[in-house]
Design an enzyme around this catalytic site. Structure first.
Site, PDB file in Angstrom:
ATOM      1  N   CYS A 117       0.813  -1.226   0.000  1.00  0.00           N
ATOM      2  CA  CYS A 117       0.000   0.000   0.000  1.00  0.00           C
ATOM      3  C   CYS A 117       0.841   1.269   0.000  1.00  0.00           C
ATOM      4  CB  CYS A 117      -0.937   0.008   1.195  1.00  0.00           C
ATOM      5  SG  CYS A 117      -1.939  -1.469   1.312  1.00  0.00           S
ATOM      6  N   HIS A 257      -3.409   6.847   3.147  1.00  0.00           N
ATOM      7  CA  HIS A 257      -3.821   5.549   2.628  1.00  0.00           C
ATOM      8  C   HIS A 257      -5.188   5.217   3.205  1.00  0.00           C
ATOM      9  CE1 HIS A 257      -4.053   1.506   1.406  1.00  0.00           C
ATOM     10  NE2 HIS A 257      -3.769   0.970   2.582  1.00  0.00           N
ATOM     11  N   ASN A 287     -10.295  -0.415   0.566  1.00  0.00           N
ATOM     12  CA  ASN A 287      -8.835  -0.323   0.499  1.00  0.00           C
ATOM     13  C   ASN A 287      -8.353  -0.747  -0.897  1.00  0.00           C
ATOM     14  OD1 ASN A 287      -6.063  -0.746   0.724  1.00  0.00           O
ATOM     15  ND2 ASN A 287      -6.192  -1.702   2.738  1.00  0.00           N
TER      16      ASN A 287
HETATM   17  N1  ACO Z   1     -18.336  -9.170  10.170  1.00  0.00           N
HETATM   18  C1  ACO Z   1     -18.699  -9.497  11.436  1.00  0.00           C
HETATM   19  N2  ACO Z   1     -17.815  -9.855  12.367  1.00  0.00           N
HETATM   20  C2  ACO Z   1     -16.512  -9.908  12.009  1.00  0.00           C
HETATM   21  C3  ACO Z   1     -16.087  -9.595  10.713  1.00  0.00           C
HETATM   22  C4  ACO Z   1     -17.058  -9.220   9.771  1.00  0.00           C
HETATM   23  N3  ACO Z   1     -16.769  -8.885   8.503  1.00  0.00           N
HETATM   24  N4  ACO Z   1     -14.740  -9.726  10.654  1.00  0.00           N
HETATM   25  C5  ACO Z   1     -14.343 -10.107  11.863  1.00  0.00           C
HETATM   26  N5  ACO Z   1     -15.401 -10.223  12.693  1.00  0.00           N
HETATM   27  C6  ACO Z   1     -15.443 -10.606  14.085  1.00  0.00           C
HETATM   28  C7  ACO Z   1     -14.189 -11.377  14.500  1.00  0.00           C
HETATM   29  O1  ACO Z   1     -14.328 -12.742  14.180  1.00  0.00           O
HETATM   30  C8  ACO Z   1     -14.192 -11.131  15.995  1.00  0.00           C
HETATM   31  O2  ACO Z   1     -15.109 -12.004  16.607  1.00  0.00           O
HETATM   32  P1  ACO Z   1     -14.737 -12.752  17.992  1.00  0.00           P
HETATM   33  O3  ACO Z   1     -14.527 -11.631  18.969  1.00  0.00           O
HETATM   34  O4  ACO Z   1     -15.921 -13.576  18.224  1.00  0.00           O
HETATM   35  O5  ACO Z   1     -13.485 -13.493  17.676  1.00  0.00           O
HETATM   36  C9  ACO Z   1     -14.758  -9.709  16.123  1.00  0.00           C
HETATM   37  O6  ACO Z   1     -15.437  -9.441  14.897  1.00  0.00           O
HETATM   38  C10 ACO Z   1     -13.696  -8.669  16.355  1.00  0.00           C
HETATM   39  O7  ACO Z   1     -12.667  -8.892  15.416  1.00  0.00           O
HETATM   40  P2  ACO Z   1     -11.426  -7.962  15.323  1.00  0.00           P
HETATM   41  O8  ACO Z   1     -10.488  -8.497  14.283  1.00  0.00           O
HETATM   42  O9  ACO Z   1     -10.903  -7.695  16.691  1.00  0.00           O
HETATM   43  O10 ACO Z   1     -12.105  -6.632  14.791  1.00  0.00           O
HETATM   44  P3  ACO Z   1     -11.432  -5.223  14.614  1.00  0.00           P
HETATM   45  O11 ACO Z   1     -12.195  -4.226  15.353  1.00  0.00           O
HETATM   46  O12 ACO Z   1      -9.940  -5.287  14.833  1.00  0.00           O
HETATM   47  O13 ACO Z   1     -11.649  -4.957  13.072  1.00  0.00           O
HETATM   48  C11 ACO Z   1     -10.454  -5.008  11.017  1.00  0.00           C
HETATM   49  C12 ACO Z   1     -11.102  -5.823  12.107  1.00  0.00           C
HETATM   50  C13 ACO Z   1     -11.536  -4.140  10.378  1.00  0.00           C
HETATM   51  C14 ACO Z   1      -9.866  -5.927   9.975  1.00  0.00           C
HETATM   52  C15 ACO Z   1      -9.366  -4.090  11.625  1.00  0.00           C
HETATM   53  O14 ACO Z   1      -8.519  -4.871  12.440  1.00  0.00           O
HETATM   54  C16 ACO Z   1      -8.525  -3.404  10.610  1.00  0.00           C
HETATM   55  O15 ACO Z   1      -9.007  -2.582   9.846  1.00  0.00           O
HETATM   56  N6  ACO Z   1      -7.205  -3.668  10.586  1.00  0.00           N
HETATM   57  C17 ACO Z   1      -6.287  -3.039   9.664  1.00  0.00           C
HETATM   58  C18 ACO Z   1      -6.463  -3.651   8.323  1.00  0.00           C
HETATM   59  C19 ACO Z   1      -5.586  -2.962   7.304  1.00  0.00           C
HETATM   60  O16 ACO Z   1      -5.459  -1.779   7.330  1.00  0.00           O
HETATM   61  N7  ACO Z   1      -4.983  -3.726   6.451  1.00  0.00           N
HETATM   62  C20 ACO Z   1      -4.102  -3.161   5.493  1.00  0.00           C
HETATM   63  C21 ACO Z   1      -4.021  -4.097   4.404  1.00  0.00           C
HETATM   64  S1  ACO Z   1      -3.187  -3.254   3.167  1.00  0.00           S
HETATM   65  C22 ACO Z   1      -2.292  -4.255   2.138  1.00  0.00           C
HETATM   66  O17 ACO Z   1      -1.097  -4.213   2.167  1.00  0.00           O
HETATM   67  C23 ACO Z   1      -3.034  -5.144   1.164  1.00  0.00           C
END
Ligand code: ACO
Length: 341
Positions: A117, A257, A287
């Site tokens: 990214c 980003h 994203n």
């Molecule tokens: N819908 C419903 N529930 C979900 C979903 C979904 N789509 N996805 C995860 N959950 C659940 C999980 O299973 C978890 O349940 P549990 O507590 O029973 O285990 C709960 O929601 C909380 O999960 P978390 O992972 O703690 O949720 P979080 O608030 O951290 O949000 C997210 C997850 C949105 C992915 C966040 O961590 C995030 O945005 N991280 C950064 C991602 C990012 O920027 N990535 C860059 C990639 S760039 C590249 O190089 C390609």
């Protein structure tokens, strides 16, 4: 010219996103999720998905032609094309070479750059160096992605995040006092596993076994990446401001980003920059990895959020792990800059 170096800046931008939209409601039918969860946790409402016959080079070509048109430049005047992507059409030839052929940039060198990214900012910084030294005059920098091709639509933790698109910028000489005021890049390879596509390279070539384990898709430790992103985005933006010799009060627009609205808002808060100075299109595209910053930049410019004389801060993070930032004093005032040189 200052200290024997030319001033380099962006003289044209362009972007393209595919027509097909996948809404949160569409994803509710595929994985166990809800639109409310996605919007609250990420800020994303919909994303664009490339058609069956579209690859990264197709999206990038349209974005490139729009940027060249904006710069009022003939493709034959380009000296180099850099494409930042983690989803090239194929391992080789590079996506940049395919774009070079598509747009008829017969005098341009062409190569891809990979920093996930952060890739577009890495490529912009490389371009700036070539322009500043006078080695090249015009460089086309593209961030293009078809992340839908490496997204696992059975994994609710990642499939809600990503989309497809491309953005482009023409980097050329600009009036002294304008253009790039600062650039900063970094990497921490020791934490690379928190965000990776494990298969398809020389370590783990694609096979029936890698397909079975979904190793050809993006794997991510969302929580870890989130914490890293908030910290590194704010410190990288501050570093660029330090290098440029300006403060947060001098910033007119931040183009971050687009990964998660909570990350963006957190970064704005840490920097002490009001949210209305931070451009976001995350709700519409999700994203776009290397394409996220150039698409947002193009929209910010075309919608009048950035104008001549503004201090623009672009900042990103990504797989690798990598990060990058810059400060640009925006030089473009329709076509006036180009004519002045
Ligand atoms: N819908 C419903 N529930 C979900 C979903 C979904 N789509 N996805 C995860 N959950 C659940 C999980 O299973 C978890 O349940 P549990 O507590 O029973 O285990 C709960 O929601 C909380 O999960 P978390 O992972 O703690 O949720 P979080 O608030 O951290 O949000 C997210 C997850 C949105 C992915 C966040 O961590 C995030 O945005 N991280 C950064 C991602 C990012 O920027 N990535 C860059 C990639 S760039 C590249 O190089 C390609």
């Amino acid at each position: 010219m200052k200290n024997g170096l030319y001033s380099a800046g962006i003289i044209g931008t362009g972007s393209y996103v595919p027509e097909k939209i996948i809404t949160n409601e569409d994803l509710e039918k595929i994985v166990e999720t809800s639109s409310e969860w996605i919007v609250t946790r990420t800020g994303i409402r919909e994303r664009r998905i490339a058609g069956e016959n579209e690859a990264t080079s197709n999206l990038s070509t349209i974005a490139a032609l729009r940027a060249l048109d904006d710069a009022d430049m003939d493709p034959k005047d380009l000296d180099m094309i850099l494409v930042a992507t983690v989803t090239p059409d194929m391992p080789f030839p590079s996506t940049a070479c395919i774009v070079q052929s598509n747009i008829g940039a017969v005098n341009a060198a062409a190569s891809d750059i990979e920093a996930a990214c952060s890739g577009f900012l890495y490529a912009l910084n490389v371009a700036q160096q070539f322009i500043a030294t006078g080695f090249y005059k015009n460089i086309l920098v593209i961030g293009g992605e078809c992340l839908s091709r490496i997204t696992n639509y059975k994994d609710r933790g990642t499939c809600i995040l990503f989309g497809d698109g491309a953005g482009a910028a023409v980097v050329s000489r600009v009036e002294d006092g304008y253009g790039f005021l600062a650039q900063y890049m970094g990497a921490d390879g020791s934490n690379g596993n928190s965000l990776a596509v494990k298969a398809g390279g020389s370590r783990m070539p694609a096979s029936a076994a890698t397909l079975l384990h979904d190793y050809h898709y993006i794997h991510m430790d969302g929580g870890e990446v989130f914490k890293f992103a908030v910290k590194i985005m704010s410190s990288a933006a501050e570093k660029a401001m330090d290098i440029a010799g300006i403060t947060k009060d001098d910033i007119d627009c931040v183009v971050p980003h687009q990964a998660n609205i909570r990350i963006i808002n957190n970064v704005a808060k840490r920097l002490g920059v009001s949210e209305d100075k931070v451009y976001s299109n995350l709700d519409r595209y999700g994203n776009l990895s290397a394409a996220s910053i150039p698409v947002a930049l193009d929209e910010a410019v075309k919608s009048g959020r950035i104008s001549k004389g503004d201090n623009v801060c672009m900042v990103g993070f990504g797989g690798g792990l990598t990060w990058a930032s810059n400060i640009i004093k925006w030089s473009k005032d329709s076509n006036a800059i180009k004519k002045a040189i």
